[in-house]
Structures are given as structure tokens and as C-alpha cells.
Design a protein around this motif. Sequence first.
Motif, short mmCIF file in Angstrom:
data_model
loop_
_atom_site.label_atom_id
_atom_site.label_comp_id
_atom_site.label_asym_id
_atom_site.label_seq_id
_atom_site.Cartn_x
_atom_site.Cartn_y
_atom_site.Cartn_z
N ASN A 1 0.80 -1.23 0.00
CA ASN A 1 0.00 0.00 0.00
C ASN A 1 0.83 1.28 0.00
O ASN A 1 0.36 2.31 0.46
N LYS A 2 2.04 1.20 -0.50
CA LYS A 2 2.87 2.41 -0.62
C LYS A 2 3.41 2.49 -2.05
O LYS A 2 4.55 2.07 -2.33
N PRO A 3 2.59 2.98 -2.99
CA PRO A 3 3.06 3.04 -4.37
C PRO A 3 4.18 4.08 -4.53
O PRO A 3 4.40 4.90 -3.64
N GLY A 4 4.86 4.03 -5.64
CA GLY A 4 5.88 5.02 -5.96
C GLY A 4 5.22 6.27 -6.52
O GLY A 4 4.17 6.21 -7.16
N ILE A 5 5.87 7.42 -6.29
CA ILE A 5 5.30 8.68 -6.79
C ILE A 5 6.25 9.23 -7.87
O ILE A 5 7.47 9.26 -7.69
N TYR A 6 5.64 9.67 -8.96
CA TYR A 6 6.38 10.11 -10.15
C TYR A 6 5.96 11.52 -10.52
O TYR A 6 4.81 11.91 -10.27
N THR A 7 6.87 12.26 -11.12
CA THR A 7 6.51 13.57 -11.64
C THR A 7 5.66 13.34 -12.89
O THR A 7 6.05 12.57 -13.77
N ARG A 8 4.48 13.95 -12.95
CA ARG A 8 3.53 13.72 -14.06
C ARG A 8 4.00 14.54 -15.27
O ARG A 8 3.84 15.77 -15.29
N VAL A 9 4.57 13.87 -16.29
CA VAL A 9 5.24 14.57 -17.39
C VAL A 9 4.29 15.45 -18.20
O VAL A 9 4.65 16.54 -18.65
N THR A 10 3.02 15.02 -18.35
CA THR A 10 2.08 15.82 -19.15
C THR A 10 1.98 17.24 -18.58
O THR A 10 1.80 18.20 -19.32
N ARG A 11 2.11 17.36 -17.26
CA ARG A 11 2.00 18.67 -16.60
C ARG A 11 3.18 19.56 -16.94
O ARG A 11 3.11 20.78 -16.79
N TYR A 12 4.28 18.95 -17.31
CA TYR A 12 5.50 19.73 -17.53
C TYR A 12 5.89 19.77 -19.01
O TYR A 12 7.01 20.12 -19.35
N ARG A 13 4.95 19.39 -19.90
CA ARG A 13 5.26 19.34 -21.33
C ARG A 13 5.65 20.73 -21.84
O ARG A 13 6.61 20.88 -22.59
N GLY A 14 4.89 21.73 -21.40
CA GLY A 14 5.16 23.12 -21.82
C GLY A 14 6.50 23.59 -21.27
O GLY A 14 7.29 24.23 -21.98
N TRP A 15 6.77 23.24 -20.01
CA TRP A 15 8.03 23.66 -19.37
C TRP A 15 9.23 23.05 -20.11
O TRP A 15 10.22 23.71 -20.36
N ILE A 16 9.08 21.78 -20.51
CA ILE A 16 10.18 21.10 -21.23
C ILE A 16 10.42 21.80 -22.57
O ILE A 16 11.56 22.09 -22.95
N LYS A 17 9.34 22.10 -23.27
CA LYS A 17 9.45 22.76 -24.58
C LYS A 17 10.12 24.12 -24.41
O LYS A 17 11.01 24.50 -25.18
N GLU A 18 9.68 24.82 -23.40
CA GLU A 18 10.19 26.18 -23.19
C GLU A 18 11.70 26.19 -22.91
O GLU A 18 12.43 27.03 -23.42
N HIS A 19 12.17 25.19 -22.14
CA HIS A 19 13.57 25.23 -21.74
C HIS A 19 14.51 24.42 -22.62
O HIS A 19 15.72 24.65 -22.58
N SER A 20 13.98 23.48 -23.39
CA SER A 20 14.88 22.67 -24.22
C SER A 20 14.55 22.77 -25.70
O SER A 20 15.34 22.36 -26.55
N GLY A 21 13.36 23.26 -26.01
CA GLY A 21 12.94 23.31 -27.42
C GLY A 21 12.44 21.96 -27.90
O GLY A 21 12.00 21.82 -29.05
N VAL A 22 12.50 20.90 -27.06
CA VAL A 22 12.05 19.58 -27.50
C VAL A 22 10.55 19.44 -27.26
O VAL A 22 10.07 19.74 -26.18
#
Length: 848
Positions: free
Chosen positions: A827-848
Motif C-alpha cells: 500500500n505504498k506506491p511510488g510517486i512520479y513527476t507527471r510529465v504531461t504537466r511539464y510538457r510546456g516547461w520542457i518545450k520552453e527550456h529545451s525546445g524539444v
Amino acid sequence: MDPLEERQKFSPRHDLDPDATFQFLPAPDAKKLEKPPVRHKKLWIGLGLVMAALALSLMTGLLVWRFHLNRNMPLPRVYVGSMTIDHQSFLPDYEDPSSGAFVKMASLVSQQLKVMYHTNLGKLGKYFRRSSVEAFSNDSDDSVTAYYRSEFDVPHAEQASVDAAVSSLETAAESQRTRRGRLLLKPNHALNVNSVVTRAIDPRMASSSLLVKESFNVHVREGGVIHSPGFPDSPYPPNIYLQWRLRADASHRVRLDFQKLILEDNCQKDFIKIYDSLAPLEQTAMAEYCGVAPQTLSFVSSGNVMLLTLVTDDKKNFPGFKANFSQVSQGLSECGGTLSGDTGVFSSPFFPSSYPPRTLCVWNIQVSKPKLVRVKFIKFYVGNDSDCSRDYVELNGRRLCGAQMGSQWVSSRSNLMTVKFNSDASYVDQGFLATYEAFTPSDRKAFSPPFIQFVLSSRETLLDFSKTSQILCDVVFSFGPVCLEMFRCTNGLCLATRLRCNGVDDCGDSSDEEDCKTCDSKAFHCRNGHCVMQTKVCNGKDDCGDGSDELKCRKLVAETSCPDFRFRCQNGQCLEKVNPECDVEDDCEDGSDEESCQCGLRQYRSSRIVGGQASQQDEWPWQVSLQLMGQGHACGGSILSSRWVLTAAHCVQDKGSARRSQADQWEALLGQHELSRTNEWSLTKKITRIVAHRDYDERTFENDVALMELDSDVPLNQHIWPICLPSPAHSFPAGQEAWITGWGATREGGTTKMVLQKAKIHIINNSMCNNAMNNGVTDGMLCAGVLEGGVDACQGDSGGPLAVVSPSGHVFLAGVVSWGDGCALKNKPGIYTRVTRYRGWIKEHSGV
Ligand code: 4AZ
């Protein structure tokens, strides 16, 4: 002595002659091995020498004999061919190989072939084994073409001469036919054979390792879809040779449009080949592809048949292909004719589809006198042989071929111009799109090289020329090295400097609009230094060449018109479909949902992390090991492009004396499988820049995402390949299967693993997860795991990928390993950064 050396000394060298089979002589009687008495020593030595000499000559003889035998050992050789039979009407049953009519006609053709092989050139008869007729087609009303396969047993040494004999059979047939009107082969046979073409089959299609050989007969009249086995759910099977025989109605052509083609990137191994025939005859091969196909891949046959073949080897199976088939009437595409307007466009037949083979079009352009005609190619992909002898465009008698983009105007010397397009019987290309217009010689753009060529080599000549010429105002053509007081275009024209950076392509090759510090007031300044007219900004086309004229408008469209959960096409169109990106269907009108879909594919054979298992080489080619100087592996990461890696922000926070936020403290290991063992394809790269999310909160782990820029581009290949980034609207529903990978600990508090580990877990919804995790899970996080415990990411896996395989086989990055309550607890799952939420941030900083 080193035991290995001893072994090497006495091991038989089978590698010298793979065909040689060694036979051991029976061991001599043990008694005979006893030491002889001394007085017979000389006799024994002599006898020994004679025996050795005998044995040596015997072995030499054996080898020579074996070599000779091998060269004369008959090997199967397969030829394929087509035979056109005149005065024969095509029966509908000829499309069905099980029908009586098919069997009867096939037997006649087989007999005819046997006669040809036996009587025409004696050489072929003795090696001939059998022929089988595989299909028929009807090219015209009173002729039938039979497609066959002939098998011969040919000694290796005779292969070349038998190949030549088979081809000369064609020439013999041709010369007899032209002399007598039809081909007469002894004995006079019932079939009126008009032409015969026979060639050795592509050796990749005759390989003995091909286990499944199957043919599908498809009539394309109603249209439909064909795809490789298993597409898109599973990779195509290994060792197959499949044929799709596509047939259209008489006086129609077959059209084949590929929606997707993803094969291994090595045509010696897996490939498709398309033929303008129903037999895989090389001289009718239209195209061969492997790897990932470009956006437009579309073919049209010259007659009413087309053959598509797919060959695969035993390794690295990929999604395969999907293609639409249809038929088009023979007269449908415009090919040549008279063009009499003062302006217009024309193209190769079926453009932007590939032009059909065996095509000749002639356009006669006629504009009103006293104007002249000029033609410019907007797109041009026509053949690629050095002398333009196969596929070409002829303008005013001058042949053009190859690939050219954005050509200049080519002008005539009168109001007439003839444009000819020719394609030969094999290998087609996309063709051309051209525009023409009438012009008066005083138009400034008329100074194109073929029309007027001034050689200006000195200031005096130029000034002199300016004085006398009425038409010289802005542009002159110069062969000399300088453009005095003018701008020199890349194509050699000299341009008035006031026309630089005004947004208009005055040179004709755009060089006057490049490297501009500023632009004219009516022009837009692109990020790459180009100037384009303001009217082109936000027109949906990349006029700058770097997309900067379309960047701001996209944002506006996004803000105003598409809710977060719906996919937004590049042109602003909002889709209803869930996860349309890279799903092999064109959903956006501008095709943007299927762009950049080469990511997330792998070329491994299908077959720490707590509770996982060792992965296979190349199974996760985007996995990166991020290593801290002097400490080794510290975190995982995912390759996004040849330059950028995504990881967790908590990996790059300074910790005591460890300056983890400094790029020079890190190295990225790419293409790695076993951490301790670098191999020929693994790469170590320095990091030039770290961009951690500004709002990363080390208390709550919110915004746990960071980018690392590599110090130079890495070559992408089957070992190093980017993962797909999901669009902000991409849905990863609860229950979906996902994969975690890393070299982290395989139990809490354990050490890093050597071989990259993988584990299958499932996505868990945030509200259920919050119950288990004390409400610590925010919208920017995603939960995944196995609630019973036992499978999880752990120390050392941080920053690495949580990957989801889409139905089309593309792997998407759903999350970045971030935090958890211990590792693999119930009952202790792993927690991950939700990439869809940061799609814009990734584009803005890397152009990818
Ligand atoms: C870590 O310390 C870590 N069980 C990563 C993932 C998890 C726990 C710890 C999730 O890098």
C-alpha cells in the motif's frame, strides 16, 4: 603452459574451409605403437617418411577433389519472370489460383517455358527443375500476362553463364518477335508469346532462413487497407516473405498510400519492396524501403497491377506498415498538354504521390506575344542517376534530374516552351511541382541565368553597363568575383543593397533575407536572423525555417480554444479523440498528430528496481545513467533528443559538499546496459547545463523535474534513442500497465545493480493514492506501483523513466521517478513527476 594456448595448438582449423568435413582414420593397433628395435630404426624412419608423403598427397588430392566437387555441386537458383501472351482473353477466374481455368492456363505456360528452356539455348535444359505460374493479369483487351517462378539446379561455377543465358532468352525472344511478328518457339506452340522477361530473384527473397512464405491476392476496386501481420498491436514476425498481389480493373491503375511504415533500419534485414508487376522482377522494382518512412509515401502503378513484398530476418522486429489501396482510372491524372494561360502550375502525374513508372508527358506552354515564358520548380525529386538518362525533366532541350529545392526561374527565348517528363520502368520518385508565367524582358526577375548572362569583372564594366542599360536597376548577374556596391546573392546575382532584409526573396534563393540584424518595417525578424513578410506570420506555415513566425500564434490559439484534456493540433484544431498522437491515424487536418513519431521505438528482440528483472540490451534505449564525478551512478534519466536528458530536480540539489547543481559535476552514460562494462556503442557525455524547475520544493517534492543539456549532439541509433513525450492532454488512466527501469537498489537500503533492471507496474489514480500517501500527492504527480508491495522503484532509480507503451508500439514518458515511502512496501506506491504537466516547461527550456 597456459592451458588455453595448448588447446589452441591442437584444435582443428575448421574455419579455414567451412565445407571440409574431417574424417579421423581408425587408431592403429596399440602394439604397432611399441618402440621398434634400434637396428630397424632407419628402416622405420624411411617407411614413416614415405607414409607421411603418401598421406600428404592423399589429403591434397582429397581437398582438390572436394573443392572441385563443391564448385560443381548444383545449387538451387530461382528465377522469376513474366510472359505476355497475345490473342488471349482474360477470364475472371485467372485471378483465382484454385480455379480450373487458372490451372489449365498455368499448365500451358509451364509447358511453354519448359520448351523454351530446353530448345532455345541447350545450356538451360540440363539444369531446369520446374516452373510454377503464380498469377495472371490483363494489361490490354486481348492479351494476358503470366507471372512465374522457374527453379534450376545450377553448379556454382555456372551461375553467371546460366544467368546470362536466361537474359539472352529474353533478347532472343525479342529478336524473333520483331522479325516474325510474334515469338515462335519450337515446337510451334498454341500460345502466342509476345514477350518474356526472366531474372534471378533478389537473393534476400530466396534465403533458406525464410520460414513463412505467403501471398495474398487483393482486388483494389473497392479500396481498403492492408497491413503487416500484427500491426499495430505487435511487431511483425521474424523470417517471413509475404507478397500482396494488388490488381485493379482493366484500364485502371493501382494506388497504394502508406499511412505508417516502421521497419528495422537495415534493408539487408527487413524491407518492403514494391513492383510494377505481379512478379518480383528487379527491372520493375518501383521502390524499396526500410527504417521509418517519410510522411508522404504513395505509389501508383503504370498498368493495373502492383506487387508489395515484405521480407524480415530473425532479429529486431518492429511495428511494420499499414497502407490504403485503391484504384484510379488510367485517364485521371493530367499528363502533358497545352498550357495557354499567362500563368499556371503543373506537376508530374499524381504529385505529391510518386509518379508511375514508364511515363512520358509533354507540356507545350504558350503565352501571349511578345511575352516570354519562365518556369520555376517548387518541388523537384526526379531520379538520381548521374546523366539523367532514366527519369528526367527536359526544359528547352536541357535535362534536369536529382533533387532540388526552391529553384530559380528558367526562361525561354520566345513565347513558347516545351517541358518533357520521362520515367523509365523502375525506381520512381516523388516528382515535381512547377509554376510558369508570362513575363516581359524588362521584369527585374527575368535575369535568370539561362535567359541573360552578363559577365561583369570590373568596376568600369559595371558602371559602363549601368549607364547604357535601361533595365538594370536592382539586379545584375555576374560571373565575376565581386558585386560592386551591391549585395552578392549566393546564386551569383548582384542585388541593390536597399533590397536586403525587406522580407521579399529578391535573389531567388532567399540569401538576401538571411543573416539580418534587423528587418524592414514590413518584415518579421525570425529567431534565426531571416526576414519574412509580416503577412506570413501565423499563416500556419514555417516561413522562417525555424518555426519562429508561428510560435506566438499557437499559444494564442491554445489559450482561447482547446481545453486541457483535448489534443490540440499545431493549426489549433481541437480533437475529441483520446491520445491521437503517433497512433498511425491522421487525425489533425495538418497531420501534426503524426509528426515527430520516430521517438519511443526500439530495435530489440521482443522477447533496480525492486521485484524486477534484468532487461535486454537495447530494450530501453532512452535510459541514461547520471554519474556524479568520483561517486559513480547517482540517478537515472531519459533521452529526449540528441541533446537533452530529463531527470528529477531532487537529483540536482546540492547536498553537503556534493555540488550536484553544477553541470561539471555530472556525466551522462548513454547506450549502457551493464553499468560496469562500457561497450562499443555506449557513450559518456559531459553536461553543459542543468535546468532544474524553479519551483521545485524539496519538502513536498512538487515540480521534481530537471533538464540536462549534453555538451554536444549524440548520434541516435538502436542503442541510444529518445522516448516520446506525451502531449499535455495525453491520458494515462488508472490500471494502465507501465514500466520502470533503472540501476537502483533492489531492496530498500541496498546497492545499485549492474544490469539495467525493469519492472512492470500499474498506474494508480491520484485520489486512491492520496489515501495511502497522507495526501502528499499533488496534480503534478502520478502514482504507480503494485499495492500488494514487492515491486517498486528505489534509491538510484530517481530521475529515470516511468514508461508506457502505446498501441502503436511507441513508448511514452508518463513519469519521472520522484519519491515514495520506502521501497516496495504494501500500500505504498511510488510517486512520479507527471510529465504531461511539464510538457510546456520542457518545450520552453529545451525546445524539444
Ligand atoms: C530514492 O530515494 C527513491 N519507492 C526513489 C523512489 C522511491 C523511493 C525512493 C519509490 O531515489
